[in-house]
Write an enzyme that holds these catalytic residues in place. Structure first.
Site, short mmCIF file in Angstrom:
data_model
loop_
_atom_site.label_atom_id
_atom_site.label_comp_id
_atom_site.label_asym_id
_atom_site.label_seq_id
_atom_site.Cartn_x
_atom_site.Cartn_y
_atom_site.Cartn_z
N ASP A 221 16.87 -4.58 3.54
CA ASP A 221 17.67 -5.47 2.41
C ASP A 221 17.27 -6.94 2.24
O ASP A 221 16.90 -7.22 0.89
CB ASP A 221 19.35 -5.23 2.90
N GLU B 90 -5.21 1.69 2.16
CA GLU B 90 -5.10 0.86 2.77
C GLU B 90 -5.66 1.15 4.25
O GLU B 90 -6.39 0.28 4.98
CB GLU B 90 -3.89 0.12 2.69
N HIS C 214 2.10 4.47 12.71
CA HIS C 214 1.20 5.29 12.64
C HIS C 214 1.47 6.71 13.42
O HIS C 214 0.58 7.34 13.92
CB HIS C 214 -0.21 4.57 13.24
N HIS D 224 1.04 -1.22 0.12
CA HIS D 224 -0.03 -0.02 -0.09
C HIS D 224 0.84 1.31 -0.05
O HIS D 224 1.80 1.25 0.66
CB HIS D 224 -1.00 0.02 1.04
#
Ligand code: DTR
Ligand code: ZN
Ligand code: ZN
Ligand code: CA
Length: 450
Positions: free
Chosen positions: A313, A182, A298, A136
């Site tokens: 990575d 999303e 958030h 998203h």
């Protein structure tokens, strides 16, 4: 002697009864523990699968820096209905267009504001066998959303660009999706899935989701929704010497959910959000126990500083590994792919039928005319047993009838079933009923070989 009397006499002469019954009882006790993890699939190696390139983490981080700049320039976020979202979509689309993808912005309205999914198709490959990957692209309004989910967005973007750099000509069709909204409840991905015809849905062999793959106090969680996709990632990390755990926060927490609900096999990776890392997890993964995987989840501090480069990575490389493995090689199902359930299952004496499931995924088309059904039932009198194979659509194939003349123990054999009228993918069941009193047993394991 009457027929039942003969039978009882033969039964009485059987000396192994109590020993086998004890094993059955132990198996029945263990069955509840074994059932959830019992099903497994071990595809045979495919011919012609190409090895994935290394995904340069510096490139992934460069995309994150761009998403951070976009947020900074647009009121600090990239949320639904805000300018930072559209700028993010334009950034991603621009990179993909330049790399030769066929891209569309799929628009929809939510809560009075327009938003867009970015859908990018890599030209070529058999669209009847499509592998789809997504992340998203929106943040919450509280912050720039660099780990959630700039990380997944950048990871799949750089992998898409690597497909282009490699000039990959996969046997299967590759499609990438960046979802809007999303954070308001998987709005963009739900719109996408709802907009597909049932025929289009059936062409998506796998959907892989990446929501938060750079958590600063990282965990290595693998979605456990589909056995084959789960092993694909687990085996990859095992090869790196990195432990994983199943992602257990439950379905419905990200964009794989609408795909799964539409019957599409799903997989994915997750490095953790607001849950707290345990000391056992810190022992195997490093980092800080007693602290959230992402303390900035958030929040306004989910910036480009909120990333662990090592997990980003490794997970980016794992995305490439999955795409190359699933997408290249042949679209004809590998022969000899085995799907097995090793969970023990008690068969009640003269009781109701019991069933054991095996979920088949990733085998395109119908089942073979010579589907091999390997059955291993331990029983003190096999004549009591009626056995059926139930196809995903409910069609029953009788493997064995009960017979008072069938005076041996155990059913350890391989049946061949002409299942060419059945779709291969789906949940197959072995149905076993013990129809006569006294002798008992249990299902030890069973498998389907395609
Ligand atoms: N809900 C997601 C983050 C999230 C939390 N738990 C999981 C588990 C699996 C995937 C994603 C997540 C969000 O805030 O975007
Ligand atoms: Zn979120
Ligand atoms: Zn997220
Ligand atoms: Ca019996």
């Amino acid at each position: 002697m009457s027929e039942p009397a003969v039978r009882r006499a033969i039964r009485r002469s059987r000396v192994r009864r109590s020993a086998v019954a004890a094993v059955a009882a132990a198996a029945a006790a263990a069955a509840t523990l074994l059932v959830p993890g019992g099903a497994s699939a071990s595809p045979a190696p495919r011919q012609g699968v190409l090895a994935a390139p290394d995904i340069p983490v510096a490139n992934v981080k460069a995309h994150l820096a761009q998403l951070q700049s976009i947020a900074t320039a647009n009121g600090g976020n990239r949320a639904h209905g805000r300018a930072g979202y559209k700028a993010s979509a334009d950034y991603v689309k621009g990179k993909l267009d330049a790399a030769g993808f066929t891209t569309v912005l799929q628009s929809y309205t939510y809560n009075g504001a327009t938003s867009w999914n970015v859908i990018a198709d890599w030209p070529g490959g058999d669209t009847a066998h499509t592998i789809m990957v997504g992340a998203h692209l929106d943040s919450v309004t509280a912050g720039p959303g660099i780990n959630d989910d700039g990380s997944g967005s950048a990871g799949i973007l750089e992998t898409a660009l690597a497909v282009s750099r490699a000039g990959l000509q996969p046997a299967k069709h590759l499609r990438f999706g960046w979802w809007g909204t999303e954070e308001a409840g998987m709005v963009g991905s739900s719109k996408y899935v709802n907009g597909l015809s049932s025929s289009d849905r059936s062409k998506i062999e796998a959907y892989l989701n990446f929501d938060m793959i750079g958590s600063p106090n990282p965990g290595y969680f693998v979605y456990d929704d589909d056995a084959r996709l789960d092993s694909l990632f687990k085996d990859y990390f095992t090869g790196l010497g990195v432990a994983t755990e199943p992602e257990t926060e439950g379905d419905g927490r990200s964009d794989h959910s609408p795909f799964k609900n539409a019957g599409i096999p799903v997989g994915g990776l997750f490095s953790g959000a607001d849950y707290i890392k345990t000391s056992a997890q810190a022992a195997k993964w490093g980092g800080t126990s007693g602290q959230a995987f992402d303390r900035c989840y958030h929040a306004s501090c989910d910036t480009s500083a909120n990333i662990d480069d090592t997990v980003l990575d490794r997970m980016s490389d794992a995305i490439a590994h999955a795409i190359w493995t699933l997408g290249t090689g042949s679209t004809t199902p590998p022969t000899g792919t085995v799907f097995e359930n090793t969970a023990d299952l008690a068969v009640p004496d003269a009781g109701a039928a019991v069933t054991s499931s095996v979920t088949v995924t990733g085998v395109s088309g119908n089942a073979p005319a010579a589907l091999q059904v390997g059955v291993d039932i331990k029983h003190t009198w096999r004549g009591d047993l009626v056995i059926d194979l139930i196809a995903p659509d409910g069609t029953a194939y009788r493997l064995k009838n009960s017979s008072s003349n069938d005076s041996a123990d155990n059913v350890i054999t391989t049946y061949t079933v002409n299942a060419s009228g059945e779709a291969a993918n789906g949940t197959w069941k072995l149905k076993i009923q013990d129809v006569a009193a006294q002798d008992t047993g249990y299902l030890d394991s069973w498998k389907l070989t395609f």
